[in-house]
Write an enzyme that holds these catalytic residues in place. Structure first.
Site, mmCIF file in Angstrom:
data_model
loop_
_atom_site.group_PDB
_atom_site.id
_atom_site.type_symbol
_atom_site.label_atom_id
_atom_site.label_comp_id
_atom_site.label_asym_id
_atom_site.label_seq_id
_atom_site.Cartn_x
_atom_site.Cartn_y
_atom_site.Cartn_z
ATOM 1 C CG ASP A 82 -19.271 -42.237 61.333
ATOM 2 O OD1 ASP A 82 -18.174 -42.081 62.035
ATOM 3 O OD2 ASP A 82 -20.059 -41.338 60.957
ATOM 4 C CG ASN B 262 -10.454 -39.794 60.269
ATOM 5 O OD1 ASN B 262 -10.757 -40.993 60.225
ATOM 6 N ND2 ASN B 262 -11.406 -39.092 60.798
HETATM 7 C C1 IPE Z 1 -15.276 -41.589 58.126
HETATM 8 O O1 IPE Z 1 -15.853 -41.188 59.279
HETATM 9 C C2 IPE Z 1 -14.117 -41.775 58.252
HETATM 10 C C3 IPE Z 1 -13.742 -43.318 58.908
HETATM 11 C C4 IPE Z 1 -14.676 -43.999 59.292
HETATM 12 C C5 IPE Z 1 -12.543 -43.877 59.059
HETATM 13 P P1 IPE Z 1 -15.445 -39.730 60.106
HETATM 14 O O2 IPE Z 1 -16.438 -39.738 61.348
HETATM 15 O O3 IPE Z 1 -14.421 -39.026 59.940
HETATM 16 O O4 IPE Z 1 -16.499 -38.713 59.133
HETATM 17 P P2 IPE Z 1 -17.355 -37.404 58.991
HETATM 18 O O5 IPE Z 1 -16.324 -36.402 59.630
HETATM 19 O O6 IPE Z 1 -18.564 -37.610 60.095
HETATM 20 O O7 IPE Z 1 -17.625 -37.055 57.466
HETATM 21 C C1 IPE Z 2 -15.454 -43.991 63.327
HETATM 22 O O1 IPE Z 2 -16.185 -43.515 64.328
HETATM 23 C C2 IPE Z 2 -13.950 -44.551 63.542
HETATM 24 C C3 IPE Z 2 -13.132 -43.469 62.895
HETATM 25 C C4 IPE Z 2 -13.445 -42.605 61.983
HETATM 26 C C5 IPE Z 2 -11.813 -43.536 63.198
HETATM 27 P P1 IPE Z 2 -16.035 -41.971 64.857
HETATM 28 O O2 IPE Z 2 -14.907 -41.881 65.799
HETATM 29 O O3 IPE Z 2 -16.026 -41.119 63.610
HETATM 30 O O4 IPE Z 2 -17.337 -41.879 65.717
HETATM 31 P P2 IPE Z 2 -18.215 -40.550 65.830
HETATM 32 O O5 IPE Z 2 -18.936 -40.753 64.325
HETATM 33 O O6 IPE Z 2 -17.805 -39.639 66.295
HETATM 34 O O7 IPE Z 2 -19.634 -41.203 66.476
HETATM 35 MG MG MG Z 3 -17.477 -40.193 62.807
#
Ligand code: IPE
Ligand code: IPE
Ligand code: MG
Length: 264
Positions: free
Chosen positions: A32, A80
């Site tokens: 993340d 997502n």
């Molecule tokens: C968790 O990250 C999913 C992945 C790393 C693929 P998210 O960014 O989607 O999680 P939340 O929404 O902050 O809980």
């Molecule tokens: C994790 O990074 C990747 C996926 C969830 C696909 P994020 O895209 O959630 O990055 P933040 O949490 O918005 O910084």
């Molecule tokens: Mg995230």
């Protein structure tokens, strides 16, 4: 030299504090923070996803070097799908590109690529890239490299329950005979051991629907680093952190030290 270190390439310098005989068998990572990493640098979110791929490469290499048997990477959650369309399509494109360009290195690692999640929702070309990588690597005997794609922990449990109910309906199993082990056999990657170590980057303290069943007794390592900044040194810190823990599985410290409950 211990058996677990026999596959370590000579040129790699391993962290002196990490005991190669007590490396987690299965590491699961919630990758993340890509978006925030990019935005903090005045870049678009997708630049963070691209940079995150370098971390994926480095962590896979580190897992190979330390003899981790299975690595599960949370790459795209079922939630997502609700992100803006252009971000979703860029993530799918990157995934496809990654699988195509990395296949050679994955083969060199002798890693076996697997996926968990509802792949039927992926765009056809992305799905084909995943299936191709899985097929090409299926006989490899090295690390299991599992990509959680279109994955949700609750969805996985529901999918397991559906298949279980079907088998009960067909008379293949007796509902009264279902136990934890029997239920777990219906999960997506049932042959893998449960994760010993769950890492989450991105300075958040939640599990976000990841491997809900399997992380029952995983040790948690929550990193303040955004995923693109999480590299070999950070992974080694996570292993050091893990090795300082005492896993008690509900027992007392004394019992653990006496070696009780090792098989239950
Ligand atoms: C968790 O990250 C999913 C992945 C790393 C693929 P998210 O960014 O989607 O999680 P939340 O929404 O902050 O809980
Ligand atoms: C994790 O990074 C990747 C996926 C969830 C696909 P994020 O895209 O959630 O990055 P933040 O949490 O918005 O910084
Ligand atoms: Mg995230």
């Amino acid at each position: 030299m211990s058996s677990s270190s026999s596959n370590v390439p000579n040129e790699v310098e391993l962290h002196p504090e990490i005991d190669l005989d007590h490396v987690p068998r299965h590491v699961a990572i919630i990758m993340d923070g890509n978006g925030r990493w990019a935005v903090d640098r005045g870049l678009e979110r997708n630049a963070g996803h691209r940079e995150g791929i370098e971390s994926v490469r480095e962590i896979i290499r580190a897992c190979r070097d330390y003899g981790v048997e299975a690595l599960t990477l949370y790459a795209f959650s079922i939630e997502n799908w609700n992100r803006p369309k252009d971000e979703v399509s860029e993530l799918m494109r990157l995934l496809e590109e990654y699988l195509e360009t990395e296949l050679a290195e994955v083969m060199e690692h002798e890693a076996q690529v697997r996926s968990i999640g509802r792949l039927d929702r992926l765009p056809p070309s992305t799905r084909r890239a995943v299936e191709h990588a899985v097929a090409e690597t299926k006989n490899n005997q090295g690390m299991k490299l599992v990509f959680a794609l279109s994955y949700g922990g609750r969805t996985e449990i529901v999918d397991a329950a559906r298949r279980l109910a079907r088998d009960a309906e067909l008379g293949k199993i007796d509902p009264e005979g279902i136990d934890e082990k029997g239920f777990a056999a219906y999960l997506y990657a049932a042959d893998l051991p449960d994760p010993d170590l769950l890492i989450r980057t991105g300075a958040e303290q939640r599990v976000s629907n990841f491997l809900l069943w399997q992380i029952a007794y995983a040790e948690l390592h929550l990193s303040e680093k955004m995923w693109p900044e999480f590299r070999r040194a950070e992974f080694e810190s996570a292993l050091v952190d893990y090795q300082r823990r005492e896993r008690r599985f509900g027992l007392t410290s004394d019992q653990v030290r006496d070696g009780e409950g090792a098989d239950s």
